[in-house]
Scaffold this motif. Structure first.
Motif, PDB file in Angstrom:
ATOM      1  N   ALA B  77      41.299  43.622  23.146  1.00 11.09           N
ATOM      2  CA  ALA B  77      40.487  44.725  23.655  1.00 11.09           C
ATOM      3  C   ALA B  77      40.968  45.127  25.040  1.00 11.09           C
ATOM      4  O   ALA B  77      41.090  46.315  25.350  1.00 11.09           O
ATOM      5  N   LEU B  78      41.285  44.110  25.847  1.00 15.25           N
ATOM      6  CA  LEU B  78      41.757  44.375  27.203  1.00 15.25           C
ATOM      7  C   LEU B  78      43.079  45.144  27.173  1.00 15.25           C
ATOM      8  O   LEU B  78      43.289  46.081  27.944  1.00 15.25           O
ATOM      9  N   ASP B  79      43.953  44.752  26.269  1.00 18.81           N
ATOM     10  CA  ASP B  79      45.235  45.451  26.152  1.00 18.81           C
ATOM     11  C   ASP B  79      45.048  46.904  25.762  1.00 18.81           C
ATOM     12  O   ASP B  79      45.855  47.763  26.115  1.00 18.81           O
ATOM     13  N   SER B  80      43.985  47.194  24.996  1.00 21.03           N
ATOM     14  CA  SER B  80      43.717  48.575  24.623  1.00 21.03           C
ATOM     15  C   SER B  80      43.044  49.336  25.758  1.00 21.03           C
ATOM     16  O   SER B  80      42.904  50.548  25.681  1.00 21.03           O
ATOM     17  N   GLY B  81      42.626  48.633  26.790  1.00 20.79           N
ATOM     18  CA  GLY B  81      42.022  49.303  27.935  1.00 20.79           C
ATOM     19  C   GLY B  81      40.523  49.146  28.027  1.00 20.79           C
ATOM     20  O   GLY B  81      39.863  49.884  28.745  1.00 20.79           O
ATOM     21  N   ILE B  82      39.969  48.189  27.298  1.00 20.85           N
ATOM     22  CA  ILE B  82      38.532  47.928  27.422  1.00 20.85           C
ATOM     23  C   ILE B  82      38.346  46.676  28.277  1.00 20.85           C
ATOM     24  O   ILE B  82      38.631  45.564  27.844  1.00 20.85           O
ATOM     25  N   ALA B  83      37.934  46.886  29.509  1.00 15.89           N
ATOM     26  CA  ALA B  83      37.802  45.761  30.430  1.00 15.89           C
ATOM     27  C   ALA B  83      36.332  45.461  30.661  1.00 15.89           C
ATOM     28  O   ALA B  83      35.537  46.361  30.878  1.00 15.89           O
ATOM     29  N   THR B  84      35.991  44.185  30.606  1.00 17.10           N
ATOM     30  CA  THR B  84      34.604  43.791  30.803  1.00 17.10           C
ATOM     31  C   THR B  84      34.473  42.988  32.084  1.00 17.10           C
ATOM     32  O   THR B  84      35.253  42.063  32.316  1.00 17.10           O
ATOM     33  N   VAL B  85      33.533  43.376  32.915  1.00 18.38           N
ATOM     34  CA  VAL B  85      33.247  42.588  34.115  1.00 18.38           C
ATOM     35  C   VAL B  85      31.943  41.839  33.867  1.00 18.38           C
ATOM     36  O   VAL B  85      30.869  42.422  33.882  1.00 18.38           O
ATOM     37  N   TYR B  86      32.049  40.557  33.587  1.00 20.12           N
ATOM     38  CA  TYR B  86      30.861  39.754  33.304  1.00 20.12           C
ATOM     39  C   TYR B  86      30.186  39.363  34.609  1.00 20.12           C
ATOM     40  O   TYR B  86      30.733  39.550  35.692  1.00 20.12           O
ATOM     41  N   GLN B  87      29.028  38.762  34.462  1.00 15.71           N
ATOM     42  CA  GLN B  87      28.267  38.445  35.670  1.00 15.71           C
ATOM     43  C   GLN B  87      28.955  37.417  36.556  1.00 15.71           C
ATOM     44  O   GLN B  87      28.809  37.452  37.759  1.00 15.71           O
ATOM     45  N   ASP B  88      29.709  36.500  35.934  1.00 20.17           N
ATOM     46  CA  ASP B  88      30.390  35.508  36.789  1.00 20.17           C
ATOM     47  C   ASP B  88      31.632  36.103  37.463  1.00 20.17           C
ATOM     48  O   ASP B  88      32.243  35.459  38.312  1.00 20.17           O
ATOM     49  N   LEU B  89      32.018  37.314  37.081  1.00 21.38           N
ATOM     50  CA  LEU B  89      33.052  38.109  37.754  1.00 21.38           C
ATOM     51  C   LEU B  89      34.472  37.577  37.626  1.00 21.38           C
ATOM     52  O   LEU B  89      35.417  38.271  37.945  1.00 21.38           O
ATOM     53  N   ALA B  90      34.640  36.348  37.171  1.00 17.67           N
ATOM     54  CA  ALA B  90      35.981  35.751  37.090  1.00 17.67           C
ATOM     55  C   ALA B  90      36.722  35.847  38.422  1.00 17.67           C
ATOM     56  O   ALA B  90      37.850  36.304  38.492  1.00 17.67           O
ATOM     57  N   LEU B  91      36.040  35.438  39.489  1.00 20.13           N
ATOM     58  CA  LEU B  91      36.661  35.401  40.804  1.00 20.13           C
ATOM     59  C   LEU B  91      36.589  33.984  41.351  1.00 20.13           C
ATOM     60  O   LEU B  91      35.676  33.239  41.007  1.00 20.13           O
ATOM     61  N   VAL B  92      37.539  33.627  42.193  1.00 17.39           N
ATOM     62  CA  VAL B  92      37.552  32.301  42.805  1.00 17.39           C
ATOM     63  C   VAL B  92      37.210  32.438  44.295  1.00 17.39           C
ATOM     64  O   VAL B  92      37.974  33.022  45.045  1.00 17.39           O
ATOM     65  N   PRO B  93      36.059  31.908  44.728  1.00 19.43           N
ATOM     66  CA  PRO B  93      35.592  32.129  46.106  1.00 19.43           C
ATOM     67  C   PRO B  93      36.559  31.651  47.189  1.00 19.43           C
ATOM     68  O   PRO B  93      36.648  32.256  48.241  1.00 19.43           O
ATOM     69  N   LEU B  94      37.283  30.553  46.923  1.00 16.35           N
ATOM     70  CA  LEU B  94      38.159  30.004  47.963  1.00 16.35           C
ATOM     71  C   LEU B  94      39.454  30.786  48.123  1.00 16.35           C
ATOM     72  O   LEU B  94      40.199  30.591  49.064  1.00 16.35           O
ATOM     73  N   MET B  95      39.731  31.678  47.170  1.00  8.14           N
ATOM     74  CA  MET B  95      40.991  32.424  47.240  1.00  8.14           C
ATOM     75  C   MET B  95      40.789  33.763  47.946  1.00  8.14           C
ATOM     76  O   MET B  95      39.697  34.297  48.014  1.00  8.14           O
ATOM     77  N   SER B  96      41.902  34.297  48.435  1.00  7.18           N
ATOM     78  CA  SER B  96      41.842  35.528  49.210  1.00  7.18           C
ATOM     79  C   SER B  96      41.601  36.735  48.303  1.00  7.18           C
ATOM     80  O   SER B  96      41.696  36.641  47.078  1.00  7.18           O
ATOM     81  N   VAL B  97      41.293  37.850  48.938  1.00  2.19           N
ATOM     82  CA  VAL B  97      41.082  39.101  48.212  1.00  2.19           C
ATOM     83  C   VAL B  97      42.297  39.407  47.338  1.00  2.19           C
ATOM     84  O   VAL B  97      42.178  39.630  46.132  1.00  2.19           O
ATOM     85  N   THR B  98      43.472  39.362  47.951  1.00  3.23           N
ATOM     86  CA  THR B  98      44.692  39.705  47.216  1.00  3.23           C
ATOM     87  C   THR B  98      44.948  38.725  46.076  1.00  3.23           C
ATOM     88  O   THR B  98      45.270  39.128  44.967  1.00  3.23           O
ATOM     89  N   ARG B  99      44.805  37.443  46.373  1.00  5.05           N
ATOM     90  CA  ARG B  99      45.082  36.445  45.343  1.00  5.05           C
ATOM     91  C   ARG B  99      44.128  36.585  44.159  1.00  5.05           C
ATOM     92  O   ARG B  99      44.509  36.382  43.013  1.00  5.05           O
ATOM     93  N   ASN B 100      42.888  36.946  44.435  1.00 12.59           N
ATOM     94  CA  ASN B 100      41.946  37.179  43.343  1.00 12.59           C
ATOM     95  C   ASN B 100      42.289  38.443  42.573  1.00 12.59           C
ATOM     96  O   ASN B 100      42.200  38.483  41.357  1.00 12.59           O
TER      97      ASN B 100
END
Lengths: 385, 265
Positions: B77-100
């Protein structure tokens, strides 16, 4: 039409708000002095700690020979040995895992290269390559079990700590009837691969240093320091490479992501399992480098080599600013952690303080480092509103 | 190509004997914000997971760009261009803006063993991507642990947009946020819409949904109460359908608060 204005209003409102936030943010940016920014670097604690330790021993042991050329090589070698395994333990800890089997692996790898060379007549280079392959296979197995079962690596590698130590003793007795296998030095002479681990570099340079009186020499004219031991070369080389990989490559970003939040990392397509397994293999690799350097320095392998080294490596890594929970740390910091370790261990010897105090010091350093790191983590992840 | 980028026709999803969603019709258009409203347990999560390729529909048809599709995995789905932003955001707090921002999709330069993460360019792209969403990142090497919840949400959205999303599914993006931060996130949604993306916004907060949405789909107990253009319904209608009229009293106070905010803005 009314809806249109509404949403425009809303975005305008948001813009005003964000402008407020921005200006507030700017004020805060200006307030942070450079020293505070430095304080937030993971390696800050270890580097300043190392400076303190140097100052201390300059004062207390400055005239004891600790800072003469042979003294320097002495504590640098001890630091470099620990540095080797601290580098890989650091990457693994940033990826969120431990390897408690490093110490046992040192003993096992030493036997894996010595027994085939001395008892089975293998060429030295073949025996060394065999040891590397065997160690990295065990590292792979260690990592594979961790990622497939989801068990804490603490437990899995603890199991390997005992199994490998037991196997080292049992197999060396089985094949050679002894636990210290010597005599490898007479085969190692002239072997191209053995020279990469044993021996020194820069012999002519140091002879020249002795000739011009920069370093002292024995009565027969040979300098007290023949050259730089290969273990130091290995440690510096691996530190540079590992630090570059961690900070400047795609794979390095994956290491941070894996340890920071492996679920998030997986969701964005980071091959978390591969990252972890490869790092377990890297710790096995550095343990084998450690073993090889020792084997060719002493000309023997011993079943009790590397006991407790896994904990010393973890201490060096934590002093170096890495978080036990993963996602944060520095290879350079870990190397400075190892340097503190080596300098204090040797410094206590040179000052003549009872060496029991070394352990007291280590424990205290570890505790201070953990408290300090905890504080830094809070600072780094503190939400700003 | 069809007028709608995503179209669901009588889509149902069962888990064993449980009917999670039943006969859902839904149309999503590029350049529109489509709000998916419903109380807890209405089937919103199942529906977006079906859209995102996590679940395949048990029944019915899923059309993407006019063609029937079956996504085997979220990656497809992502490859077709359907991107989902879930509540956990898939971000790592200890990493920088760019690295995330580039996590898992790092841009590189150099060849062979000197191939490396191009941090300078990545910093610029991340900073620019965030600036386009209206967030000024002073230092792209700062850890995102120091950012507010709203800013993190915006980062996750900016990241999805940068990596070529056509349809952006946002799962309760304002759920844990204060009023100010919610407004920031909604502004980012408006920007995504202005760039021609289709946005599917999941929420149970009508006050967040109404100002920004072009179209609503209401869910109740696994079924659709219908899709409406904003011109067809008032905020009160939507509220009433969602809450069944029962909890209106409680919400009146909240409503007044919001209209007061609208007026002062």
């Amino acid at each position: 039409m009314t809806d249109q204005t509404q949403s425009v209003d809303l975005s305008k409102m948001a813009e005003d708000k964000s402008r407020e936030e921005k200006s507030a943010g700017d004020e805060r940016v200006r307030k942070v002095p450079t020293w505070k920014r430095l304080l937030h670097r993971p390696e800050f604690g270890a580097i300043s700690g190392a400076l303190l330790v140097f100052v201390f021993f300059f004062i207390t042991a400055g005239d004891s020979g600790m800072f003469a050329s042979d003294g320097i090589i002495n504590w640098t070698t001890v630091s470099a040995q620990l540095g080797l395994i601290a580098i890989s333990a650091c990457l693994l800890m940033i990826a969120g895992e431990f390897d408690l089997s490093i110490g046992s692996m040192i003993g096992f790898a030493g036997m894996m290269m010595t027994i085939p060379a001395v008892y089975w007549g293998w060429p030295i280079w073949g025996a060394i390559l065999f040891a590397f392959a065997g160690a990295m296979l065990i590292g792979f197995l260690n990592g594979y079990i961790v990622v497939k079962t989801g068990l804490p690596s603490f437990i899995v590698s603890l199991a390997f700590l005992f199994m490998l130590r037991g196997l080292t003793i049992a197999l060396s007795i089985l094949f050679t009837n002894r636990t210290i296998v010597g005599g490898i030095d007479k085969y190692a002479d002239g072997d191209w691969l053995a020279a990469v681990f044993g021996g020194v570099i820069g012999k002519s340079l140091f002879t020249w240093f002795a000739n011009i009186g920069l370093i002292s020499s024995y009565d027969d004219g040979t300098p007290v320091v023949e050259g730089i031991p290969m273990v130091i070369v290995w440690c510096v080389f691996l530190a540079v490479v590992a630090s570059w990989v961690l900070l400047r490559t795609k794979y390095g970003n994956w290491i941070f992501a894996t340890g920071g939040d492996d679920k998030a990392a997986r969701n964005v397509g980071v091959p978390v399992d591969k990252v972890k397994i490869s790092l377990f293999m890297f710790t096995a690799f550095t343990a084998t480098v450690y073993a090889a350097c020792q084997v060719f320095e002493f000309g023997s392998a011993s079943a009790d080599r590397g006991v407790l080294k896994e904990f010393e490596a973890i201490i060096a890594v934590v002093i170096g600013g890495a978080l036990l929970t993963g996602g944060y740390g520095s290879v350079i910091g870990a190397c400075f952690g190892a340097l503190i370790f080596g300098v204090v261990q040797m410094g206590i010897f040179f000052t003549g303080i009872d060496s029991d105090w070394f352990r007291v010091f280590l424990g205290a350093m570890l505790l201070i480092a953990v408290l300090f790191n905890n504080y830094i983590r809070k600072k780094v992840t503190e939400a700003r509103h | 190509m069809s007028e709608f980028i995503i179209e669901l026709k009588k889509v149902s999803r069962y888990f064993g004997s449980v009917i999670a969603i039943k006969d859902i019709d839904m149309k999503v258009k590029l350049g529109e914000v489509h709000c998916l409203l419903g109380d807890n347990g209405a089937g919103k999560s199942t529906l977006i997971k079906t859209l995102a390729g996590v679940h395949a529909p048990s029944d019915g048809e899923y059309l993407f760009e006019g063609k029937p599709v079956v996504f085997e995995s979220p990656v497809e789905a992502l490859d077709s261009g359907i991107a989902t932003v879930y509540q956990d955001l898939a971000l790592v707090p200890l990493m920088s803006v760019t690295r995330n921002f580039f996590m898992g999709r790092e841009i590189t330069k150099g060849r062979g063993i000197f191939k490396r993460f191009d941090i300078e360019t990545a910093n610029q792209i991340a900073q620019k991507g965030m600036a386009e969403m209206g967030i000024n990142v002073r230092d792209p090497s700062q850890a995102i642990g120091t950012m507010s919840g709203g800013e993190r949400q915006c980062l996750a959205i900016a990241r999805a947009i940068h990596f070529g999303a056509k349809v952006l599914i946002l799962d309760e993006p304002t759920a844990a946020l204060g009023v100010k931060q919610s407004a920031n996130v909604l502004k980012v949604v408006a920007k995504a819409k202005a760039r021609g993306l289709a946005v599917i916004l999941i929420t149970h907060n009508v006050h967040h949904a109404y100002p920004i949405a072009d179209r609503f789909t209401l869910l109740n107990r696994g079924q659709s109460l219908g899709s409406f253009m904003k011109s067809e319904v008032s905020r009160e209608d939507v509220l009433e359908m969602m809450a069944g009229g029962q909890e209106l009293d409680e919400l009146t106070a909240e409503l007044e608060e919001f209209s007061r905010l609208d007026a002062t803005a």
